[in-house]
Design a protein around this motif. Structure first.
Motif, PDB file in Angstrom:
ATOM      1  N   MET A 149      22.122   9.442   5.951  1.00 60.67           N
ATOM      2  CA  MET A 149      21.184   8.330   6.019  1.00 60.67           C
ATOM      3  C   MET A 149      20.045   8.551   7.015  1.00 60.67           C
ATOM      4  O   MET A 149      19.425   7.603   7.475  1.00 60.67           O
ATOM      5  CB  MET A 149      21.919   7.011   6.312  1.00 60.67           C
ATOM      6  CG  MET A 149      22.954   6.660   5.252  1.00 60.67           C
ATOM      7  SD  MET A 149      23.875   5.146   5.569  1.00 60.67           S
ATOM      8  CE  MET A 149      22.581   3.924   5.285  1.00 60.67           C
ATOM      9  N   CYS A 150      19.787   9.813   7.344  1.00 59.47           N
ATOM     10  CA  CYS A 150      18.559  10.162   8.070  1.00 59.47           C
ATOM     11  C   CYS A 150      17.499  10.375   6.992  1.00 59.47           C
ATOM     12  O   CYS A 150      17.331  11.488   6.461  1.00 59.47           O
ATOM     13  CB  CYS A 150      18.770  11.405   8.917  1.00 59.47           C
ATOM     14  SG  CYS A 150      19.966  11.175  10.260  1.00 59.47           S
ATOM     15  N   THR A 151      16.813   9.327   6.660  1.00 60.09           N
ATOM     16  CA  THR A 151      16.103   9.237   5.380  1.00 60.09           C
ATOM     17  C   THR A 151      14.827  10.066   5.288  1.00 60.09           C
ATOM     18  O   THR A 151      14.204  10.117   4.224  1.00 60.09           O
ATOM     19  CB  THR A 151      15.768   7.770   5.078  1.00 60.09           C
ATOM     20  OG1 THR A 151      15.061   7.206   6.203  1.00 60.09           O
ATOM     21  CG2 THR A 151      17.032   6.964   4.845  1.00 60.09           C
ATOM     22  N   GLU A 152      14.401  10.715   6.370  1.00 58.17           N
ATOM     23  CA  GLU A 152      13.185  11.530   6.322  1.00 58.17           C
ATOM     24  C   GLU A 152      13.479  13.017   6.174  1.00 58.17           C
ATOM     25  O   GLU A 152      12.556  13.824   6.096  1.00 58.17           O
ATOM     26  CB  GLU A 152      12.344  11.295   7.589  1.00 58.17           C
ATOM     27  CG  GLU A 152      11.839   9.868   7.743  1.00 58.17           C
ATOM     28  CD  GLU A 152      11.005   9.428   6.538  1.00 58.17           C
ATOM     29  OE1 GLU A 152      10.109  10.191   6.132  1.00 58.17           O
ATOM     30  OE2 GLU A 152      11.259   8.319   6.018  1.00 58.17           O
ATOM     31  N   LEU A 153      14.744  13.395   6.119  1.00 58.78           N
ATOM     32  CA  LEU A 153      15.109  14.811   6.096  1.00 58.78           C
ATOM     33  C   LEU A 153      15.177  15.345   4.674  1.00 58.78           C
ATOM     34  O   LEU A 153      15.680  14.678   3.764  1.00 58.78           O
ATOM     35  CB  LEU A 153      16.452  15.021   6.801  1.00 58.78           C
ATOM     36  CG  LEU A 153      16.524  14.555   8.259  1.00 58.78           C
ATOM     37  CD1 LEU A 153      17.889  14.882   8.846  1.00 58.78           C
ATOM     38  CD2 LEU A 153      15.404  15.185   9.088  1.00 58.78           C
ATOM     39  N   THR A 154      14.694  16.574   4.488  1.00 61.05           N
ATOM     40  CA  THR A 154      14.625  17.187   3.167  1.00 61.05           C
ATOM     41  C   THR A 154      15.325  18.548   3.169  1.00 61.05           C
ATOM     42  O   THR A 154      16.009  18.923   4.130  1.00 61.05           O
ATOM     43  CB  THR A 154      13.166  17.360   2.722  1.00 61.05           C
ATOM     44  OG1 THR A 154      12.575  18.423   3.481  1.00 61.05           O
ATOM     45  CG2 THR A 154      12.366  16.077   2.931  1.00 61.05           C
ATOM     46  N   ASP A 155      15.085  19.323   2.116  1.00 63.31           N
ATOM     47  CA  ASP A 155      15.639  20.670   1.978  1.00 63.31           C
ATOM     48  C   ASP A 155      15.306  21.542   3.185  1.00 63.31           C
ATOM     49  O   ASP A 155      16.080  22.432   3.557  1.00 63.31           O
ATOM     50  CB  ASP A 155      15.078  21.354   0.732  1.00 63.31           C
ATOM     51  CG  ASP A 155      15.169  20.495  -0.512  1.00 63.31           C
ATOM     52  OD1 ASP A 155      14.832  19.293  -0.425  1.00 63.31           O
ATOM     53  OD2 ASP A 155      15.564  21.012  -1.567  1.00 63.31           O
ATOM     54  N   SER A 156      14.154  21.307   3.789  1.00 58.99           N
ATOM     55  CA  SER A 156      13.722  22.113   4.926  1.00 58.99           C
ATOM     56  C   SER A 156      14.743  22.068   6.057  1.00 58.99           C
ATOM     57  O   SER A 156      15.071  23.100   6.658  1.00 58.99           O
ATOM     58  CB  SER A 156      12.366  21.620   5.431  1.00 58.99           C
ATOM     59  OG  SER A 156      11.957  22.349   6.568  1.00 58.99           O
ATOM     60  N   THR A 157      15.277  20.880   6.341  1.00 65.50           N
ATOM     61  CA  THR A 157      16.289  20.753   7.401  1.00 65.50           C
ATOM     62  C   THR A 157      17.552  21.526   7.039  1.00 65.50           C
ATOM     63  O   THR A 157      18.144  22.206   7.886  1.00 65.50           O
ATOM     64  CB  THR A 157      16.612  19.272   7.633  1.00 65.50           C
ATOM     65  OG1 THR A 157      15.495  18.635   8.277  1.00 65.50           O
ATOM     66  CG2 THR A 157      17.844  19.121   8.516  1.00 65.50           C
ATOM     67  N   ALA A 159      13.732  16.696  -2.410  1.00 66.26           N
ATOM     68  CA  ALA A 159      12.338  16.258  -2.495  1.00 66.26           C
ATOM     69  C   ALA A 159      11.361  17.423  -2.352  1.00 66.26           C
ATOM     70  O   ALA A 159      10.216  17.342  -2.800  1.00 66.26           O
ATOM     71  CB  ALA A 159      12.051  15.210  -1.418  1.00 66.26           C
ATOM     72  N   LYS A 160      11.816  18.517  -1.706  1.00 60.66           N
ATOM     73  CA  LYS A 160      10.971  19.705  -1.575  1.00 60.66           C
ATOM     74  C   LYS A 160      11.659  20.878  -2.259  1.00 60.66           C
ATOM     75  O   LYS A 160      12.866  21.084  -2.088  1.00 60.66           O
ATOM     76  CB  LYS A 160      10.739  20.042  -0.096  1.00 60.66           C
ATOM     77  CG  LYS A 160       9.863  19.070   0.654  1.00 60.66           C
ATOM     78  CD  LYS A 160       9.645  19.552   2.075  1.00 60.66           C
ATOM     79  CE  LYS A 160       8.740  18.604   2.854  1.00 60.66           C
ATOM     80  NZ  LYS A 160       8.522  19.089   4.256  1.00 60.66           N
ATOM     81  N   LYS A 161      10.934  21.643  -2.999  1.00 62.53           N
ATOM     82  CA  LYS A 161      11.490  22.825  -3.653  1.00 62.53           C
ATOM     83  C   LYS A 161      11.286  24.027  -2.748  1.00 62.53           C
ATOM     84  O   LYS A 161      10.197  24.592  -2.670  1.00 62.53           O
ATOM     85  CB  LYS A 161      10.822  23.045  -5.014  1.00 62.53           C
ATOM     86  CG  LYS A 161      11.138  21.953  -6.023  1.00 62.53           C
ATOM     87  CD  LYS A 161      10.497  22.244  -7.374  1.00 62.53           C
ATOM     88  CE  LYS A 161      10.831  21.144  -8.375  1.00 62.53           C
ATOM     89  NZ  LYS A 161      10.217  21.400  -9.692  1.00 62.53           N
ATOM     90  N   LEU A 162      12.338  24.387  -2.029  1.00 64.73           N
ATOM     91  CA  LEU A 162      12.279  25.489  -1.081  1.00 64.73           C
ATOM     92  C   LEU A 162      13.399  26.470  -1.378  1.00 64.73           C
ATOM     93  O   LEU A 162      14.368  26.153  -2.066  1.00 64.73           O
ATOM     94  CB  LEU A 162      12.429  24.967   0.357  1.00 64.73           C
ATOM     95  CG  LEU A 162      11.377  23.964   0.837  1.00 64.73           C
ATOM     96  CD1 LEU A 162      11.760  23.429   2.203  1.00 64.73           C
ATOM     97  CD2 LEU A 162       9.997  24.614   0.892  1.00 64.73           C
ATOM     98  N   SER A 163      13.277  27.656  -0.846  1.00 68.20           N
ATOM     99  CA  SER A 163      14.327  28.657  -0.978  1.00 68.20           C
ATOM    100  C   SER A 163      14.390  29.471   0.299  1.00 68.20           C
ATOM    101  O   SER A 163      13.508  29.377   1.159  1.00 68.20           O
ATOM    102  CB  SER A 163      14.071  29.574  -2.176  1.00 68.20           C
ATOM    103  OG  SER A 163      12.856  30.286  -2.003  1.00 68.20           O
TER     104      SER A 163
END
Length: 576
Positions: free
Chosen positions: A352-360, A383-387
């Motif tokens: 529920m840390c609602t600003e965190l995405t794949d980057s984290t 939300a972010k397409k990262l690899s």
């Protein structure tokens, strides 16, 4: 060659069998030969006593002669006689669980305490009628106790019509007087769980810190009259206190007395302040206290900022466990800063840390080399397409449930980076389909626990290879049919638990295929499987002797005679 291998000394076989992580596998080993039967018996140290087992308890006590722990929490009858049997067995118990019952079996405890001189740990949680006088009886019966659980958590109380907790039925609840008696008689107490005892006050903490100078761990959840001031007195009075867990007290704002007391907390390595309002000043005090902090839980806390938590983590870079659930000020950039101090972290909860995405997520596996478990439920993962080219060999458990942006492409990238994954929770990830599940299964060959409940995009199973290590499958609310279920049965032959709650398209045919092929199956849940006929229940009990628990489809209400028959076959069948 095989015969000669059996000539190895028993000690060698014990060393080999100790590498078996799950003791349930000893059941199969014990069937190989008499030698293996004997050795596995010697390695069993814990016995849980459910209702169907108690009729053969004396035989089990003779079979498992090295038991140190006996658990009666699932047994709902009178345990006094059974405690007496244990006292005459020649065992030397160290731990006993008698939780989940109406009254305290004091006669059995007296007999057991007089024989078991190594008994150190007693769990008396959720005993409805526990009173002050019982605490004195416990202390007199087992004066060697070092760990005691007398909790009765709030969610176990009956509630009134207006939703408030109803404690009127507790005629003589535990009070400060009872804790005083306990503290005077159990001076060697090291761990105590007081949770849910609503009428104790700060005075109880003063009694404990004065009389139980060896106290190292205390758990205080939902104790309405405990305040931060009382907790501060305990921290100052207990020089050896290493673990403090506080949650749900009426006054949940950390005050200056509590903050100042942290300066004297030289032994604290675990701090849990779930739900408190915490200012950065407290985190600064913790940072400068030079405590050996290894575990920090600030779940659902408010008031502190990135600056406060960053300063604390910079001073405690040996932290292994961090829970900052609902810390909504955290962003991918701020997490990048924090991961620089988390190289020894093995567990993190960012639910529920609602600003965190794949980057984290990728920063965590790159910068935290020993990380074992990540919880990013209800964030913005996907939300972010990262690899990444980095591969984690340590991450074993990943919770990604309720990430509505998570799609097959992202989960494929995650699976490629964590090939030793054993537990994956994708529950309520609405955009995940069977193709995503297939890719996870191919890449994560060590997978043992998979939760894809309520993934409405999953309509069947696509598996052209065996998931030979999968033990638990949660498939609640899926649209799978009998063909998909048959595929589960043929590809997941080591399955131990299967939850099909709300799978409306499943019928008897699919259930029978699973039960027939999954020979290791221990538990199956068919609640709200409306197309499954109730006649499948007795078929399952008699066709798969290893089944231990069945939640049947709606409408199945076993008679007393049927229930006892199933119990004699070792299977507990709930009401549908």
């Amino acid at each position: 060659m095989a015969e000669n291998s059996l000539d190895l000394p028993d000690e060698c076989w014990e060393l080999v069998f100790n590498f078996v992580e799950d003791r349930r596998n000893f059941a199969s080993l014990s069937l190989v030969c008499k030698l293996f039967f004997s050795i596995t018996n010697q390695l069993i140290t814990t016995l849980a006593v459910p209702h169907p087992t108690v009729v053969v308890l004396p035989r089990l006590l003779r079979r498992f002669t090295r038991l140190t722990t006996v658990d009666f929490s699932e047994f709902h009858g009178d345990v006094d006689d059974h405690l007496s049997q244990i006292s005459e067995s020649g065992l030397d118990l160290e731990s006993l669980n008698i939780s989940n019952r109406t009254t305290l079996p004091i006669q059995g405890l007296r007999v057991l305490g007089s024989k078991m001189k190594k008994l150190r740990c007693l769990n008396c949680s959720k005993i409805y009628s526990l009173q002050d006088s019982d605490l004195g009886l416990i202390a007199n019966a087992i004066p060697t106790l070092e760990e005691l659980d007398i909790s009765y958590l709030m969610d176990e109380y009956s509630s009134s019509a207006n939703g408030q907790w109803d404690v009127s039925s507790f005629t003589k609840p535990i009070s400060d007087s009872g804790i005083l008696t306990l503290s005077l008689k159990l001076k060697g107490l090291r761990k105590l769980n007081l949770s849910g005892n609503h009428f104790i006050t700060d005075r109880s903490l003063v009694h404990l810190s004065t009389n139980c100078v060896q106290l190292r761990e205390i758990i205080i959840h939902f104790c309405d009259f405990i305040t931060p001031y009382g907790i501060a007195l305990m921290i100052r009075g207990c020089a050896y206190l290493s673990s403090l867990s506080v949650f749900g007290t009426r006054l949940c704002v950390v005050d200056s007395a509590f903050t100042d007391s942290l300066v004297s907390a030289k032994a604290l390595c675990s701090v849990d302040l779930t739900g408190f309002v915490i200012l950065d000043e407290m985190l600064y005090s913790m940072a400068e206290a030079h405590m050996p902090l290894k575990k920090l839980i600030l779940s659902c806390c408010s008031g502190f900022t990135l600056h406060g938590i960053k300063h604390l983590l910079s001073k405690h870079q040996f932290l292994q466990y961090l829970d900052v659930k609902e810390a909504n000020f955290l962003t991918d950039e701020s997490m990048f800063q924090l991961t620089k101090f988390l190289r020894n972290l093995t567990y993190i909860n960012l639910c529920m840390c609602t600003e965190l995405t794949d980057s984290t997520f990728f920063r965590l596996i790159e910068n935290c080399p020993v990380l074992n478990e990540i919880n990013m439920v209800s964030t913005k993962v996907g939300a972010k397409k990262l690899s990444t080219s980095h591969v984690s060999n340590t991450l074993k458990s990943l919770y990604l449930g309720q990430n509505f942006s998570l799609r097959n492409e992202s989960i494929k990238e995650f699976a490629s980076a964590i090939r030793n994954l054993q537990l994956l929770d994708l529950s309520s990830c609405l955009s995940i389909t069977e193709e995503g599940i297939l890719e996870v299964s191919k890449r994560c060959t060590e997978l043992r626990y998979l939760d894809m409940s309520y993934c409405r995009g999953v309509k069947t199973f696509l598996m052209d290879f065996e998931l030979s290590k999968l033990e638990v499958l949660c498939a609640r609310g899926l649209r799978i049919n009998d063909d998909g279920l048959a595929l589960v049965g043929s590809k997941c032959r080591q399955l131990l638990q299967l939850d099909l709650t709300g799978c409306f398209n499943v019928t008897d045919k699919g259930v029978k295929e699973v039960v027939k092929n999954c020979r290791a199956l221990r538990e199956i849940n068919l609640k709200q499987c409306y197309k499954v006929n109730i006649d499948v229940v007795p078929w399952m009990v008699f066709s798969r002797p290893g089944l231990r628990r069945i939640v049947p489809p709606c409408g199945f209400i076993p008679s007393e005679r049927q229930r006892n028959l199933y119990l004699r076959h070792g299977c507990f069948v709930c009401e549908g």
